[in-house]
Design a protein around this motif. Structure first.
Motif, PDB file in Angstrom:
ATOM      1  N   ARG A  90       0.544 -12.617  -5.901  1.00 42.79           N
ATOM      2  CA  ARG A  90       0.288 -12.806  -4.459  1.00 42.79           C
ATOM      3  C   ARG A  90      -0.823 -11.903  -3.950  1.00 42.79           C
ATOM      4  NH1 ARG A  90       4.069 -11.305  -1.076  1.00 42.79           N
ATOM      5  NH2 ARG A  90       5.440 -10.147  -2.459  1.00 42.79           N
ATOM      6  N   TRP A  91      -1.491 -11.172  -4.840  1.00 44.48           N
ATOM      7  CA  TRP A  91      -2.562 -10.294  -4.382  1.00 44.48           C
ATOM      8  C   TRP A  91      -3.749 -11.103  -3.876  1.00 44.48           C
ATOM      9  CZ3 TRP A  91      -2.867  -6.047  -8.756  1.00 44.48           C
ATOM     10  CH2 TRP A  91      -1.723  -5.222  -8.647  1.00 44.48           C
ATOM     11  N   LYS A  92      -4.390 -10.568  -2.851  1.00 44.89           N
ATOM     12  CA  LYS A  92      -5.520 -11.253  -2.208  1.00 44.89           C
ATOM     13  C   LYS A  92      -6.726 -10.335  -2.134  1.00 44.89           C
ATOM     14  CE  LYS A  92      -2.259 -13.491   1.000  1.00 44.89           C
ATOM     15  NZ  LYS A  92      -1.852 -13.560   2.427  1.00 44.89           N
ATOM     16  N   LEU A  93      -7.898 -10.949  -2.136  1.00 47.69           N
ATOM     17  CA  LEU A  93      -9.130 -10.217  -1.847  1.00 47.69           C
ATOM     18  C   LEU A  93      -9.316 -10.114  -0.343  1.00 47.69           C
ATOM     19  CD1 LEU A  93     -11.656 -11.858  -4.352  1.00 47.69           C
ATOM     20  CD2 LEU A  93     -10.360  -9.750  -4.644  1.00 47.69           C
ATOM     21  N   HIS A  94      -9.963  -9.049   0.085  1.00 50.05           N
ATOM     22  CA  HIS A  94     -10.328  -8.949   1.498  1.00 50.05           C
ATOM     23  C   HIS A  94     -11.184 -10.161   1.858  1.00 50.05           C
ATOM     24  CE1 HIS A  94     -12.656  -7.586   5.017  1.00 50.05           C
ATOM     25  NE2 HIS A  94     -11.559  -6.889   5.301  1.00 50.05           N
ATOM     26  N   PRO A  95     -10.947 -10.788   3.022  1.00 48.58           N
ATOM     27  CA  PRO A  95     -11.663 -12.017   3.376  1.00 48.58           C
ATOM     28  C   PRO A  95     -13.175 -11.911   3.362  1.00 48.58           C
ATOM     29  CG  PRO A  95      -9.822 -11.648   4.884  1.00 48.58           C
ATOM     30  CD  PRO A  95      -9.936 -10.417   4.026  1.00 48.58           C
TER      31      PRO A  95
ATOM     32  N   ASP B 247      -6.982  -0.900   4.798  1.00 46.33           N
ATOM     33  CA  ASP B 247      -5.791  -1.342   5.542  1.00 46.33           C
ATOM     34  C   ASP B 247      -5.315  -2.696   5.043  1.00 46.33           C
ATOM     35  OD1 ASP B 247      -5.811   0.937   7.055  1.00 46.33           O
ATOM     36  OD2 ASP B 247      -6.739   0.020   8.822  1.00 46.33           O
ATOM     37  N   PHE B 248      -6.266  -3.608   4.807  1.00 44.80           N
ATOM     38  CA  PHE B 248      -5.904  -4.952   4.334  1.00 44.80           C
ATOM     39  C   PHE B 248      -5.203  -4.868   2.982  1.00 44.80           C
ATOM     40  CE2 PHE B 248      -6.733  -8.727   1.823  1.00 44.80           C
ATOM     41  CZ  PHE B 248      -6.389  -9.756   2.686  1.00 44.80           C
ATOM     42  N   HIS B 249      -5.781  -4.132   2.055  1.00 43.39           N
ATOM     43  CA  HIS B 249      -5.190  -4.035   0.720  1.00 43.39           C
ATOM     44  C   HIS B 249      -3.823  -3.359   0.773  1.00 43.39           C
ATOM     45  CE1 HIS B 249      -9.370  -4.381  -1.382  1.00 43.39           C
ATOM     46  NE2 HIS B 249      -8.878  -5.542  -1.018  1.00 43.39           N
ATOM     47  N   HIS B 250      -3.680  -2.364   1.646  1.00 36.54           N
ATOM     48  CA  HIS B 250      -2.389  -1.678   1.742  1.00 36.54           C
ATOM     49  C   HIS B 250      -1.321  -2.600   2.330  1.00 36.54           C
ATOM     50  CE1 HIS B 250       0.350   1.695   2.020  1.00 36.54           C
ATOM     51  NE2 HIS B 250       0.601   1.376   3.274  1.00 36.54           N
ATOM     52  N   LYS B 251      -1.685  -3.370   3.331  1.00 39.49           N
ATOM     53  CA  LYS B 251      -0.697  -4.235   3.988  1.00 39.49           C
ATOM     54  C   LYS B 251      -0.392  -5.492   3.197  1.00 39.49           C
ATOM     55  CE  LYS B 251      -1.999  -2.654   8.620  1.00 39.49           C
ATOM     56  NZ  LYS B 251      -2.745  -2.988   9.866  1.00 39.49           N
ATOM     57  N   GLU B 252      -1.415  -6.076   2.578  1.00 39.92           N
ATOM     58  CA  GLU B 252      -1.232  -7.364   1.908  1.00 39.92           C
ATOM     59  C   GLU B 252      -0.845  -7.238   0.435  1.00 39.92           C
ATOM     60  OE1 GLU B 252      -1.337 -10.336   3.328  1.00 39.92           O
ATOM     61  OE2 GLU B 252      -1.910  -9.560   5.306  1.00 39.92           O
ATOM     62  N   ASN B 253      -1.254  -6.162  -0.211  1.00 35.68           N
ATOM     63  CA  ASN B 253      -1.129  -6.098  -1.671  1.00 35.68           C
ATOM     64  C   ASN B 253      -0.322  -4.905  -2.180  1.00 35.68           C
ATOM     65  OD1 ASN B 253      -2.900  -8.317  -1.795  1.00 35.68           O
ATOM     66  ND2 ASN B 253      -4.686  -6.989  -1.869  1.00 35.68           N
ATOM     67  N   ASN B 254       0.342  -4.183  -1.304  1.00 31.60           N
ATOM     68  CA  ASN B 254       1.033  -2.974  -1.725  1.00 31.60           C
ATOM     69  C   ASN B 254       2.415  -3.300  -2.305  1.00 31.60           C
ATOM     70  OD1 ASN B 254       1.378  -0.210  -2.092  1.00 31.60           O
ATOM     71  ND2 ASN B 254       2.361   0.045  -0.101  1.00 31.60           N
TER      72      ASN B 254
END
Length: 406
Positions: A46-51, A33-40
């Motif tokens: 602006r891509w981020k790793l999961h915290p 969910d994090f990757h889909h919302k933050e990095n899609n």
């Protein structure tokens, strides 16, 4: 040939299974969910790793579960290709798991290149931080302007100039280029055009912040950017690095590649088998949970036979891959070329079929990001090209087969 797990392997597998059950499986949906919302999106800057990524990497390292792929008892666990294979399968069930254990592609292959062929200075400067999980790396091989299914077509150049080499050309589908920690690429290019075709190319380590490198874009696969890893296109315009960055020396690129691709293909295939196991598991769950026309979906429309076909195909693919791993360990890569080529055809096709079956059972839910199946499907299709198309591997198998009768 004995494919059973020895005491050491079984102990590590038990630890790995426990770690996955405790730390990875519970956050699987949250990570997706994090990757889909933050990095899609295509803006890789602006891509981020999961915290939770870095903390999990530290836990895995503390548990002695980092760098399991490396056949070195001091830097890893000293596992053979065959001993590591089931661990790669376990990691393959979760798309983000290999990074947690520092067993992710293309870093594993690049670390093996530096471990086996790098100078002491190269190991100190780049292998150590890669093994520590502090940086990530890229492998620059495929090119947009030539048919890369024939690797000898590579046209990007590495030219000597005094104490340096100067690099020009384009690379694309460079996996991991969008990762926030991507730091270097191992670039393969034409350096000695006068030599025979397998002695014309070299590998050189290039920091990604070197002047003249432009990251043009991340390429989406079936509409997905595979963030935060990504597959990018790089352009090199008179990029200058020291000759000390050459791996082994000029003209050694294909010799290095053969050593890199043998174990790496086992890793890819075993992770793919893990994906297939996960897809089958999801299909069974969904098939029992959903009811249509008065019956669980699993009992409709020939689905039971499809489950049986999936189980048989997975087992066949696993045994063929373990056979290839055994031959690499006991006879060497050169004596396992038929099996290595075979698994690169058999396993991705098996995965594609099993995932497609699981998607069908999930219906519309299988096509969206609620489940990992859509990404599995893209990954399966990509694997049929990533390490060479099916046709190239079948050509290798047929050539080796014909040699027996010449």
């Amino acid at each position: 040939m004995d494919f059973s797990h020895n005491e050491k392997t079984q102990g590590l597998l038990d630890k790995l299974d426990s770690f996955i059950a405790e730390h990875i499986a519970p956050i699987e949906n949250d990570v997706y969910d994090f990757h889909h919302k933050e990095n899609n999106h295509g803006d890789w800057t602006r891509w981020k790793l999961h915290p939770g990524t870095e903390a999990l990497k530290a836990k895995a390292r503390d548990a002695g579960l980092a760098n399991l792929f490396l056949p070195d008892a001091a830097l890893g666990q000293g596992l053979t290709t065959l001993e590591y294979a089931p661990m790669a399968e376990r990691m393959g069930k979760y798309l983000f798991a290999p990074e947690i254990f520092n067993c992710n592609a293309p870093d594993t292959g690049n670390m093996e290149v530096l471990y086996h062929f790098g100078s002491e200075a190269q190991k100190e400067k780049w292998l150590k931080p890669l093994l520590a999980g502090e940086i990530r790396s890229v492998f620059g091989m495929t090119e947009p302007d030539v048919a890369s299914s024939d690797a000898t077509n590579m046209a990007a150049t590495i030219i000597e100039d005094g104490d340096d080499v100067v690099i020009n050309g384009k690379k694309w589908w460079s996996t991991g280029l969008g990762h926030p920690n991507a730091d270097i690429t191992i670039f393969m290019g034409l350096s000695n055009p006068e030599n025979d075709k397998h002695s014309r190319h070299s590998m050189v380590i290039v920091p990604l912040d070197t002047p003249g490198i432009t990251i043009k874009r991340m390429l989406d696969a079936y509409g997905d950017y595979d963030a935060p890893y990504g597959h990018g296109e790089m352009h090199f315009d008179n990029v200058r690095v020291s000759k000390d960055n050459l791996v082994m020396g000029l003209g050694k690129g294909f010799a290095i590649a053969q050593g890199r691709l043998g174990p790496g293909r086992i890793h890819h295939c075993m992770r793919a088998i893990g994906m297939a196991e996960k897809a089958l598991e999801l299909a069974l769950q969904r098939g029992h949970e959903r009811v249509a026309f008065g019956k669980p979906i699993i009992r409709l429309g020939g689905n039971l036979e499809r489950v049986a076909d999936a189980r048989m195909a997975i087992e066949q693919a696993r045994l063929l891959t373990l056979h290839a791993a055994w031959k690499i360990d006991n006879l060497g890569v050169k004596h396992a070329m038929t099996e290595i080529s075979a698994i690169k055809v058999v396993v991705p096709n098996m995965l594609q079929n099993v995932v497609d079956m699981a998607l069908q059972i999930h219906g519309g839910a299988g096509m969206c990001s609620d489940f990992p199946l859509a990404r599995f499907a893209a990954g399966a299709r990509a694997l049929r090209l990533a390490d060479g198309p099916d046709e190239v591997h079948k050509g290798m198998v047929s050539r080796l087969e014909l040699k027996k009768y010449q």
